[in-house]
Design a protein around this motif. Structure first.
Motif, short mmCIF file in Angstrom:
data_model
loop_
_atom_site.label_atom_id
_atom_site.label_comp_id
_atom_site.label_asym_id
_atom_site.label_seq_id
_atom_site.Cartn_x
_atom_site.Cartn_y
_atom_site.Cartn_z
N MET A 1 0.84 -1.19 0.00
CA MET A 1 0.00 0.00 0.00
C MET A 1 0.89 1.25 0.00
SD MET A 1 -2.72 1.18 2.88
CE MET A 1 -4.34 1.13 2.19
N THR A 2 0.57 2.20 -0.86
CA THR A 2 1.35 3.42 -0.98
C THR A 2 0.83 4.46 0.00
OG1 THR A 2 1.77 3.01 -3.30
CG2 THR A 2 2.04 5.25 -2.55
N ALA A 3 1.72 5.03 0.77
CA ALA A 3 1.33 6.07 1.72
C ALA A 3 1.05 7.37 0.98
CB ALA A 3 2.44 6.27 2.75
N ARG A 4 -0.11 7.94 1.25
CA ARG A 4 -0.48 9.24 0.66
C ARG A 4 -0.06 10.32 1.64
NH1 ARG A 4 -6.34 7.19 0.52
NH2 ARG A 4 -5.58 7.26 2.61
N THR A 5 0.82 11.19 1.16
CA THR A 5 1.37 12.22 2.03
C THR A 5 1.07 13.61 1.49
OG1 THR A 5 3.19 10.73 2.60
CG2 THR A 5 3.47 13.05 3.16
N LEU A 6 0.51 14.44 2.34
CA LEU A 6 0.30 15.85 2.02
C LEU A 6 1.54 16.61 2.45
CD1 LEU A 6 -1.47 18.28 1.16
CD2 LEU A 6 -2.32 18.33 3.53
N VAL A 7 2.14 17.34 1.54
CA VAL A 7 3.27 18.21 1.84
C VAL A 7 2.77 19.63 1.64
CG1 VAL A 7 5.65 18.84 1.30
CG2 VAL A 7 4.89 16.47 1.00
N CYS A 8 2.52 20.34 2.73
CA CYS A 8 1.99 21.69 2.64
C CYS A 8 2.97 22.65 3.29
CB CYS A 8 0.61 21.77 3.26
SG CYS A 8 0.46 21.14 4.93
#
Length: 185
Positions: A1-8
């Motif tokens: 499973m690919t980790a979904r990462t928000l980079v803000c």
């Protein structure tokens, strides 16, 4: 499973944006899913719960991080404390090699989480850049004076970058690996 990462992030002169982009590129090159958002103009439908983890970045100007980043963290502190999260703080102070500069950079980094009640899982102080060629005349000479008093680069004919890109990429990948471990755990 690919980790979904928000980079803000918040960026005033572009170095923090470049660092956020490098984080996103490092994550994607390693097979992770990264979404970049400049917090000065976030999408109205930004939902932190749609991500497995969040990395927030801000830069120091006049001794403080951008107010809009602080407001974003404050408005989303419950989700940030529930999700795996990380924070990177960009400053010229972090470019100093002496103990006092490094301690000041860590203190500046700690101000945003302390002020908002956020407890990021991972933090990083990042040395920024002196972008003399992008500054107007008054700012260029003001920054040269500040840099000179701090023992920094005063050649205004060029920009000076201090960011340790390997450190930035390691920070991103270590955070992503922790996300995957949590998902698999």
């Amino acid at each position: 499973m690919t980790a979904r990462t928000l980079v803000c992030y918040g960026s005033s002169e572009g170095q923090t944006a470049s660092i956020a982009e490098r984080i996103g590129d490092a994550l994607e090159a390693d097979g992770y899913d990264a979404t970049l958002v400049h917090l000065k103009h976030p999408p109205a439908d930004l939902d932190l719960e749609a991500y497995d983890g969040v990395i927030v970045g801000a830069s120091i100007h006049m001794g403080h991080h951008q107010q809009y980043v602080t407001a974003f963290v404050r408005d989303n502190v419950e989700a940030l404390n529930r999700l795996p999260s990380a924070f990177f703080s960009v400053s010229l102070t972090a470019a100093g090699n002496d103990t006092d500069s490094q301690e000041t950079a860590r203190e500046l980094l700690a101000e945003l989480p302390t002020e908002t009640g956020w407890e990021p899982d991972r933090t990083l102080t990042v040395a920024g850049a002196l972008k003399y060629r992008q500054y107007g005349l008054l700012k260029r000479f003001a920054m040269r004076g500040i840099a000179g008093r701090a023992g920094g680069d005063t050649d205004t004919s060029r920009n000076h970058e201090y960011t340790d890109w390997d450190d930035v990429e390691s920070f991103a990948l270590e955070f992503a690996d922790e996300l995957v471990a949590l998902q698999e755990g």
